[in-house]
Scaffold this motif. Structure first.
Motif, mmCIF file in Angstrom:
data_model
loop_
_atom_site.group_PDB
_atom_site.id
_atom_site.type_symbol
_atom_site.label_atom_id
_atom_site.label_comp_id
_atom_site.label_asym_id
_atom_site.label_seq_id
_atom_site.Cartn_x
_atom_site.Cartn_y
_atom_site.Cartn_z
ATOM 1 N N HIS A 77 -2.834 0.436 -0.560
ATOM 2 C CA HIS A 77 -1.647 -0.126 -1.200
ATOM 3 C C HIS A 77 -1.639 0.128 -2.701
ATOM 4 O O HIS A 77 -0.590 0.401 -3.284
ATOM 5 C CB HIS A 77 -1.577 -1.637 -0.930
ATOM 6 N N HIS A 78 -2.802 0.039 -3.304
ATOM 7 C CA HIS A 78 -2.852 0.190 -4.756
ATOM 8 C C HIS A 78 -2.519 1.612 -5.187
ATOM 9 O O HIS A 78 -2.138 1.838 -6.328
ATOM 10 C CB HIS A 78 -4.232 -0.197 -5.286
ATOM 11 N N LEU A 79 -2.686 2.554 -4.271
ATOM 12 C CA LEU A 79 -2.354 3.947 -4.584
ATOM 13 C C LEU A 79 -1.002 4.343 -4.007
ATOM 14 O O LEU A 79 -0.569 5.476 -4.172
ATOM 15 C CB LEU A 79 -3.445 4.883 -4.040
ATOM 16 N N GLY A 80 -0.370 3.441 -3.277
ATOM 17 C CA GLY A 80 0.956 3.698 -2.753
ATOM 18 C C GLY A 80 1.004 4.693 -1.619
ATOM 19 O O GLY A 80 2.019 5.368 -1.430
ATOM 20 N N CYS A 81 -0.079 4.827 -0.843
ATOM 21 C CA CYS A 81 -0.059 5.786 0.255
ATOM 22 C C CYS A 81 -0.999 5.317 1.350
ATOM 23 O O CYS A 81 -1.820 4.420 1.145
ATOM 24 C CB CYS A 81 -0.450 7.184 -0.225
ATOM 25 N N GLN A 82 -0.846 5.931 2.488
ATOM 26 C CA GLN A 82 -1.748 5.666 3.601
ATOM 27 C C GLN A 82 -2.043 6.978 4.316
ATOM 28 O O GLN A 82 -1.186 7.868 4.416
ATOM 29 C CB GLN A 82 -1.157 4.647 4.561
ATOM 30 N N LEU A 83 -3.267 7.106 4.786
ATOM 31 C CA LEU A 83 -3.704 8.286 5.517
ATOM 32 C C LEU A 83 -3.745 7.928 6.995
ATOM 33 O O LEU A 83 -4.450 6.997 7.396
ATOM 34 C CB LEU A 83 -5.089 8.733 5.028
ATOM 35 N N CYS A 84 -2.980 8.662 7.801
ATOM 36 C CA CYS A 84 -2.841 8.329 9.208
ATOM 37 C C CYS A 84 -3.283 9.489 10.084
ATOM 38 O O CYS A 84 -3.016 10.655 9.779
ATOM 39 C CB CYS A 84 -1.389 7.984 9.541
ATOM 40 N N PHE A 85 -3.946 9.121 11.171
ATOM 41 C CA PHE A 85 -4.270 10.066 12.229
ATOM 42 C C PHE A 85 -3.503 9.635 13.471
ATOM 43 O O PHE A 85 -3.604 8.482 13.909
ATOM 44 C CB PHE A 85 -5.771 10.083 12.524
#
Length: 1783
Positions: free
Chosen positions: A1006-1014
């Motif tokens: 959240h703090h970086l404004g992104c999420q890594l999804c598989f």
């Protein structure tokens, strides 16, 4: 006509199992065979179809059907006319058998045009002869006619009803079985014919891309993935005019199992039916058009390779289409890959295949000035593989149209992918000899290697390889050897190896001195290349190759590396038992341990092989190993080895084997050559997938070269003169520095590289010389400042495999696989340095500058693979396709700022604004139909339909009263799917009965404004059959995606900042204060350390810890379950008991432990505590400490009674026992065990008692005794006070040490490193993570702490790590995370101590509480542990150990062996006497109290201690000598004579050490050292050692001498002198008058000589004399290194001379006189011997009547053969009263 009766193929050697059952009818047979009347016309209806797909129903299939009327009318006797009435083609693309065939007017229109004209054929006695048709009739139409006529091909024997024969048909000459049934009443015959397509003498088949895949020679591996059969049913009717065929029905099946699974198969099914409709009495008329013969029934392939079965391309005007595709590719792939790019590239390759040379030249003229067009066109043409394409590449090279890189890639791909025939070989030879190729060494290498691969593929198709094809390479070899060009020799030999033709053997032998004396000075690496060139030849002529190689292996005069390579190639030829026995016999007589170790380890590796391919050689090696001594298995890593790993899966008939050859040079400490290869086995075929090798020669000399002029020093000349006095001595030859490497794919060498001496020296100079290093650095800085920008795209053709067979319908069945890859890299890098560096700036100024780099890098890779099975013609394609594609993009755009002065690095990048797919993989399987009349339109049907029924087990139950309700099943399934998705990440969705697997895993930042999804989506046919093929069928998708996340405020930048050094603390405060300026800081936190403690939230962490400790004083059930917290002193001992390990942070257990817990007793506890707990067993306390005490007591008390009841699962290793009484401290060391096996005992137990205990107990039953506990024992108290003591021991001990070991290092230290990863928002607030590191390295007890936490106080989540070395025996670490680091924890501990009386180390891991995700991963991994342990040779025992604890104990039983015990929660794994790859130092145990701080050096300096153990040491004490190779012998030095102990025998001659007995006594020695500009003498005098340097005596006490002219230091040590001269290779020389020890540097290995040996690990050749021969005993060896002196000028009165045997001997019946072949010590002339010693000497004998005198021949006898041995007396002490000084 090819019809072979059974008797014919029986005589040709076919197996008797094919004998048919002859059945005589016993009745009259028909007197004539089936045929047609020449005056009649026969009308038949014909239907033929073929389908491709899986064998199960309700899956998609693709196919085609042909329906027509066939009219056969007679023209003349045995000649008939065939007319095919307007044919109708129908295609099938749908779900079988639900969907019908659909009529295809386009296919009918295109194909029917070639059937408008009639065909003519010959037919006699049921057998079809030649077929005639219109001129230039397409091959497809002719083959369809063959398919129709193949139905009337029949062979009827008049005397048999059941018979077998080899019959010619459309598929070739194949094994055929007939069964005839007669209906005499109705005059009818039924004939059944079956054809075995797997047993053909001349099978019709065409393969592409399989030139390097060989059939496996072992019968067990003959499993074909493709199998086929055909069955024909005939109905014949007898009439007055003959026997007429009224109906024929045929069925053919081809089955393809890609994974050799019995049920995982794809099937091609073809059927035909020919039915007689009417017979008319009319004679056929011969057509007016001219006809040409098309041969017989045998299927014929088109001259040119058919189109790829992936798409149809119009053959007309390919030039225009090529330009259009190039425009499409370039315009649509500027920034990213277009989805259809691989297909467009494959289409481009297909068009280039059909284009003429003129069309390619015209296209080139249009594209030559457009770089992007050129690149794509060249890549496509190179992958084409046609003769015209090779001509095109040759023209480009000759016209110099290509740059260097384009020429390199084009030539390499074109030659390795081209079709090999006589035209191609000629063009390739012309290309290799072009001037442009010859100018560039690399281009010449690649082109010549490519040409040799073309020749290999061409010659594999012919019985004998044409001489013209081999001649260019043979000429290159002849020229190279005549001119002595090593580079050309290497190239020629590697090309000969690629060709692999037996005609090249004579050329190869010229490079081997053993077979060719004309060129004796062939370098070793060239000889190795010559032997490797025989590898592929051995496939064709193994006997000849084995004959040459066994001679090389048996010749001990050849270099060891050459012999080892010969051994490796012999084993590749799969030798039989007699040859392997011969090799074992060579090993038994072998004196070179490098060769012996290599052969033994190779045999042992093959003996363990599990591949059926190696079954025969494996069993032979098992037999041969029994002949060899097991001592060879104990050789250390310094000896050459072979490592082999293989696996075979019988269910799938696949396997793989990997070999690593490690060849050591006796003169180096490291491997001189490493070769690794990988082979694959599948369904009866074998392929060499890849091989890589690296060889290093003389590299040590380059790296260790020093700028010291050794040759100019006086010592160099003196050593040179001394060498002349030694018989036959010569300095060692200098190795030519060389690094070479090569790469092979599929057995063909693609490229190699040689780095010679000049390049190596320049590289070392660049690294070591400041001026050169600064030049390179300036060039790099200049490049960064000017910027780097560019874009590179490269299409690559990675493979084409095609296998085409004919079917009974006349249509081809093709199996194919195609792989194309596209790589792209775009980069833009700009740099700026502040302040800017000027031209005369020093690189050191960079350390004071700030560097800013802006980077935009975007690499991507697109790989697509298509596998297909189906019909492929120029008109239509009907096939099953499986497509797989992987697209990888890694865009990286960031700005970097490096402040060298402030030790700050800042990296910024843009946040996620849109979804970015990093890796995407998709896989689909479908049935596809195409035709040339509808280009761009294709029918596709997924093989697995949307309504495919799933497993019946997964169907929901429907009650009868609700069965009529509409859509109930679907609603129920959907609700279940939603419910399951809420509770698990695995989503099983039943949509209309379809089974779809979905899995999504996301990591949100959240703090970086992104999420890594598989994410993964999968739908396959495994519910039908659980095979790999069914898993491939369907649709699969997996991808890794970067997705933006909504935040409170928009993020401008993502920043990673690293601050090291003293500014780390202020940086933390600055970061936090910048986002919370409004907060008022109380005066309490003005101190920087207090501020940090508050900012990091450490106060909360330690508050929780302190609270927990305080609550422990009042035991309760809840608080007692809390384990040691972060604030506890790590030095405090935490019991790792069963009860504590199994309890979590929220639960406890006070139950007694079962007897199976006996092994869980903490071995680190002292006796008082255990005794107290034994007394307190009966009391049950709710206190955690008492519960633990009682558990341990009961466990301990029952250990003996339960030891026999535990179950064993041993794998054959636990029964080995060590005999302790066999060890001896005086045992001599040997090459096979570096260091003797010594036993250590604790306490007062005797060795006999200990041996008895050892024999009773298994290794895992011993207890580990911590040295930490023994050295720091607890205070002994009365027993009645111990109970209360135990519960408070840890807390009291922790509090007593609190002063010396703070809980938080920040209280006494500032952080050494701070790392921030955060997003910079619009509201100027900073949110993210921070990492802070504290370290104490200069303390007695070093420690490191790491804290990771949020930059804001909104979350209490933290990660805490702590690692510390408590003392010399113990190190601990833990990892905690969660809210204030209290939720989860993992602890580990490393302790040294004793285990079964051996030095040991114990590693303990405990996980009191971990997240469920970590636990699930660990449980999945844990399932493989027992199997892996079994593969590694461990024994296993089931036991109940602590459930949340694992420990491993490694006990060093000898320098080369160790015992290993691994205790896991439910099993114990153990292994005794495990071999170590290298020797480890085993010395006396030093108490920690005696070690000097920092005590952690015991851990930190372990690698250096191991390295120090590698260094060789030679010692002489009294008469006992131990050489560098650790060979021990006794030798008494003759008086007054100098012996050469150790000498640098390289060309540098850096030093020489001599010794002789002192004049006072025999036990005292004196040494002389010649080193650089000095001559140093050390002599005993008055109980001390006197030092003389260049004749000048130094003080006898506190000697400290340093030389200004050399790196030399001599100093006193007790009563001895120590000399250090590392630059000369002497690490340490010790001498006290009685004992002499010298330790030389590692890089002196193999360069030494003298009594101390060569330092080459060759123990069997340790007694090597100056002339290079090996002495027979230690006395002769010592005498050979005596330095003679001139008469009357020295004190040594001995000299070496050849002697005559005093007696005459009978040799071969002839009376002979014998002379020694080696000199013997004799007193000088005029002196007499006062002491002698017998020595064994070899003698050369001559007839007694010969006139030879000793004086005339004494200098030549050492070159004579040895005829006999005898003992003579050697003089050791002389008395000289009448010494002759005239000599």
């Amino acid at each position: 006509m090819f019809v072979f009766p059974y008797s014919s193929f029986e005589s040709s050697g076919m197996h008797n199992s094919w004998l048919p059952a002859y059945i005589n009818s016993g009745s009259q047979k028909f007197d004539f065979d089936p045929g047609f009347s020449s005056g009649k016309s026969y009308l038949y209806s014909y239907e033929g179809w073929m389908l491709n797909g899986l064998q199960e129903k309700n899956l998609a299939k693709a196919g085609v059907r042909l329906s027509s009327k066939v009219e056969i009318s007679g023209l003349s006797e045995n000649t008939y006319l065939l007319k095919i009435r307007p044919p109708q083609f129908e295609e099938y693309n749908g779900i079988w058998p639900r969907d019908p065939f659909t009529q295809s007017s386009k296919i009918t229109q295109m194909v029917s045009s070639c059937f408008t004209q009639p065909f003519k054929f010959e037919y006699n006695s049921g057998r079809v002869g030649n077929i005639y048709g219109p001129e230039d009739c397409p091959k497809t139409c002719i083959n369809i006619v063959r398919g129709i006529l193949n139905m009337i091909q029949i062979t009827i024997k008049k005397s048999q009803n059941v018979y077998e024969l080899q019959e010619a048909g459309i598929g070739g000459v194949c094994h055929t079985r007939y069964i005839i049934q007669e209906d005499r009443k109705n005059s009818r015959i039924s004939v059944t014919k079956t054809v075995d397509q797997n047993n053909c003498q001349e099978k019709v088949v065409k393969s592409v891309g399989m030139a390097y895949i060989y059939p496996c020679p072992v019968d067990m591996m003959k499993e074909r993935p493709i199998k086929g059969t055909a069955a024909f049913s005939y109905k014949l009717k007898q009439s007055d005019s003959g026997t007429l065929i009224t109906e024929v029905v045929s069925q053919q099946v081809y089955q393809f199992s890609p994974f050799s699974e019995p049920t995982g198969v794809a099937v091609m099914e073809a059927r035909q039916q020919l039915t007689l409709l009417e017979v008319r009495s009319e004679r056929g008329s011969s057509p007016d058009l001219s006809m040409q013969s098309y041969g017989g029934l045998r299927y014929q392939f088109p001259t040119e390779l058919p189109q790829m079965p992936l798409q149809l391309v119009k053959m007309k005007n390919p030039e225009q289409r090529i330009v259009e595709i190039l425009q499409h590719i370039v315009l649509n792939n500027q920034q990213d890959f277009h989805d259809d790019l691989p297909y467009r590239f494959l289409e481009l390759v297909q068009l280039c295949r059909i284009a003429s040379a003129d069309a390619l030249e015209s296209t080139w003229r249009q594209c030559s000035d457009k770089p992007r067009y050129r690149r794509w066109l060249l890549s496509a043409v190179s992958a084409t593989g046609t003769t015209e394409a090779l001509k095109f590449i040759k023209s480009r090279i000759r016209n110099d149209d290509l740059n260097y890189l384009q020429a390199l890639l084009s030539v390499s791909f074109a030659l390795h992918l081209t079709k090999a025939d006589e035209h191609t070989v000629t063009i390739a030879a012309d290309l290799v000899t072009s001037s442009r190729i010859q100018k560039s060494p690399m281009l010449q290498q690649v082109a010549t290697l490519g040409y040799s691969s073309v020749v290999n593929r061409y010659c594999s198709q012919t019985s004998a390889c044409p001489k013209e094809a081999l001649q260019p390479i043979h000429d290159l070899a002849d020229e190279a050897i005549s001119r002595g060009r090593e580079d050309k020799m290497k190239l020629a030999l590697k090309c000969i190896g690629n060709m692999g033709d037996p005609a090249s053997i004579k050329r190869i032998l010229k490079f081997l001195p053993i077979f060719s004396s004309s060129v004796p000075d062939i370098p070793i690496h060239i000889q190795i290349d010559a032997i490797m060139a025989l590898r592929k030849i051995a496939w064709k002529d193994s006997k000849t190759v084995q004959g040459y190689l066994i001679q090389i292996l048996a010749d001990q005069s050849l270099p060891p590396e050459v012999r080892m390579m010969a051994c490796a190639i012999i084993f590749e030829t799969r030798p039989a038992l007699p040859l392997i026995t011969t090799i074992a016999n060579v090993v038994m007589k072998e004196s070179n341990l490098q060769v012996a170790s290599f052969i033994y380890s190779h045999m042992k590796a093959l003996a363990k092989s599990r591949l059926p391919y190696t079954y025969n050689i494996s069993s032979a090696c098992n037999i041969a190993l029994k002949m060899l001594a097991p001592r060879l298995d104990r050789l250390s890593y310094r000896y050459s080895k072979v490592v082999r790993v293989d696996a075979y899966f019988d269910n799938y008939k696949v396997g793989a084997a990997g070999d690593v050859f490690v060849m050591n040079n006796p003169g180096t400490m490291f491997p001189s050559a490493i070769i690794s290869k990988l082979m694959a086995y599948s369904a009866g075929s074998v392929a060499d997938l890849a091989e890589a090798g690296v060889r290093v020669e003389g590299l040590t000399d380059v790296i260790m070269k020093q700028n010291i002029p050794f040759a100019e020093y006086p010592a160099y000349k003196k050593i040179k003169e001394i060498g002349k006095a030694l018989l036959g001595w010569k300095e060692l030859p200098t190795e030519t520095p060389l690094i070479s490497a090569y790469l092979k794919l599929f057995g063909q060498e693609l490229a190699y590289i040689n780095i010679n001496k000049e390049v190596l020296q320049q590289a070392v100079k660049t690294v070591l010389e400041p001026a050169d290093r600064n030049t390179v650095l300036k060039r790099l800085i200049s490049q960064i400042r000017s910027g780097i920008a560019g874009q590179w795209t490269q299409p690559m053709w990675l493979g084409e495999l095609r296998y085409i067979v004919s079917t009974c319908t006349g249509l081809p069945l093709e199996y194919g696989s195609y792989t194309a890859a596209l790589a792209r890299a775009a980069a833009s890098i700009d740099g700026k340095i502040t302040p800017p560096l000027t031209g005369d700036s020093r690189p050191s100024q960079l350390l004071e500058s700030t560097v800013q780099i802006q980077s935009d890098i975007n690499p991507s890779l697109y790989v697509q693979t298509v596998a297909t099975m189906g019909v492929n013609t120029e008109y239509f394609q009907h096939a099953v396709e499986i497509q797989g594609k992987v697209l990888t993009r890694v865009p990286m755009k960031f700005d970097t700022k490096i402040d060298m002065k402030l030790k700050n690095i800042k990296i910024e990048t843009n946040p996620c604004h849109e979804e970015t797919e990093i890796v995407v993989g998709r896989h689909k399987a479908f049935a596809v139909s195409r035709n040339i009349g509808e280009l761009g339109v294709e029918k596709r049907t997924s093989i697995l339909p949307g309504d495919a029924s799933s497993n019946i087990v997964e169907e929901p139950f429907t009650p009868s009263e609700r069965a009529s309700s509409e859509g109930f099943t679907k609603q129920e399934a959907d609700s279940k799917a939603r419910k399951h998705a809420d509770s698990s990440q695995e989503d099983l969705r039943h949509v209309t009965g379809r089974k779809t697997h979905t899995r999504d895993i996301c990591v949100k930042m959240h703090h970086l404004g992104c999420q890594l999804c598989f994410s993964r989506r999968s739908r396959d046919a495994s519910f039908l059959k659980n095979t790999y093929l069914h898993r491939l069928i369907g649709e699969h998708e997996a991808k890794i995606v970067l997705i933006p996340v909504e935040t409170d405020a928009d993020i401008d930048k993502i920043q990673l900042e690293i601050q090291a050094g003293s500014r780390a603390a202020s940086k933390i405060i600055q970061e936090v204060n910048s986002e919370s300026k409004e907060e008022d800081e109380p005066s309490l936190y003005k101190d920087i350390r207090a501020k940090l403690k508050k900012i990091l939230g450490i106060e909360n962490v330690f508050k929780v810890a302190n609270k927990t400790q305080h609550q422990k004083k009042q035991p309760s059930k809840k608080e007692n379950t809390v384990l040691t917290e972060l604030g506890t002193d790590p030095d405090a001992k935490r019991p790792f008991s069963s009860s504590s390990a199994s309890s979590t942070a929220s639960s406890s257990s006070s139950s007694a432990v079962s007897p199976d817990h006996k092994k869980a007793v903490d071995e680190d506890e002292n006796d008082q505590e255990k005794q107290a707990r034994n007394k307190d067993t009966s009391s049950r306390s709710s206190s955690r400490s008492r519960s633990r005490s009682s558990s341990r007591s009961s466990s301990s008390s029952r250990s003996s009674s339960s030891s026999s009841s535990s179950s064993h699962h041993s794998h054959g290793h636990h029964s080995r026992h060590l005999n302790c009484s066999s060890s001896s401290s005086s045992e001599s060391l040997s090459c096979y065990s570096h260091g003797h096996h010594s036993e250590h005992r604790d306490g007062s137990s005797s060795s006999s008692t200990y041996s008895k205990i050892w024999e009773v107990h298994e290794i895992y039953q011993y207890r580990f005794k911590s040295a930490h506990r023994q050295e720091f024992p607890k205070t002994e108290l009365p027993a009645d006070q111990l109970n209360s003591l135990y519960s408070s021991t840890r807390s009291s001990r922790a509090s007593s040490r609190a002063a010396s070991q703070p809980k938080f290092l920040g209280d006494v230290k500032t952080p050494v490193l701070a790392v921030f990863l955060h997003g910079i928002h619009n509201d100027k607030k900073i949110r993210g993570l921070q990492l802070v590191m504290y370290a104490v390295t200069d303390s007695i007890r070093p420690r490191m702490q790491v804290f990771v936490s949020n930059l804001t106080d909104s979350s209490k989540w933290k990660l805490c790590a702590d690692a510390s070395v408590l003392n010399a025996h113990k190190a601990v670490a833990y990892l905690k995370w969660g809210r204030n680091c209290q939720d989860y924890k993992i602890l580990t501990e490393l302790v040294t101590g004793r285990f079964a009386a051996h030095p040991a180390v114990q590693v303990k891991l405990e996980w009191p509480k971990v997240p469920s995700s970590v636990r699930s991963i660990a449980e999945w991994f844990y399932k493989f542990v027992p199997g892996a342990a079994f593969m590694l040779g461990f024994s296993e025992k089931t036991d109940k150990n602590p459930s949340r604890q694992a420990r491993m104990i490694v006990a060093l039983t000898s320098p080369r062996t160790c015992d290993v015990v691994i205790k896991l929660p439910d099993i114990i794994l153990y292994e005794k006497a495990m071999r170590l790859p290298l020797s480890l130092p085993v010395g006396p145990r030093i108490p920690a109290s005696e070690l000097q701080p920092p005590i952690w050096n015991v851990f930190a300096e372990a690698p250096s201690a191991v390295l120090q153990n590698f260094k060789a040491q030679c010692s002489i004490s009294y008469n006992k000598i131990t050489t560098f190779n650790e060979v021990q012998f006794n030798y008494t030095m003759p008086a007054n004579c100098y012996h050469i102990l150790a000498q640098d025998c390289s060309s540098d001659l850096k030093f020489l050490v001599m010794m002789r007995t002192a004049e006072e006594t025999v036990n005292l020695k004196a040494i002389n050292i010649k080193l650089g500009v000095h001559e140093i003498d050390m002599r005993p005098a008055n109980g001390q050692v006197k030092l003389l340097v260049d004749g000048i005596e130094s003080p006898t006490t506190n000697v400290s001498y340093t030389s200004a002219g050399a790196s030399l230091w001599i100093h006193s040590e007790n009563q001895a002198l120590v000399l250090l001269a590392p630059a000369y290779g002497i690490d340490r020389l010790y001498f006290d008058g009685y004992t002499f020890r010298i330790q030389v540097a590692l890089w002196m290995a193999g360069k030494m000589c003298g009594i101390c040996g060569k330092y080459d690990a060759e123990c069997e050749e340790e007694y090597r004399m100056p002339n290079g021969y090996v002495a027979k005993n230690a006395v002769s060896f010592g005498h050979s290194w005596i330095l003679e002196e001139k008469p009357c000028r020295g004190v040594c009165k001995l000299q070496r001379s050849f002697v005559k045997l005093e007696k005459t001997v009978q040799l071969a019946g002839v009376e002979s006189k014998c002379y020694s072949t080696e000199p013997v010590l004799r007193c000088m002339k005029g002196c007499s011997a006062t002491k002698t010693i017998p020595v064994s000497v070899g003698f050369h004998c001559l007839p007694a009547d010969s006139a030879t005198s000793l004086a005339e021949k004494q200098m030549k006898f050492d070159q004579k053969s040895e005829d006999m041995q005898d003992t003579v007396d050697a003089h050791t002490t002389c008395s000289c009263e009448d010494e002759d000084c005239s000599a």
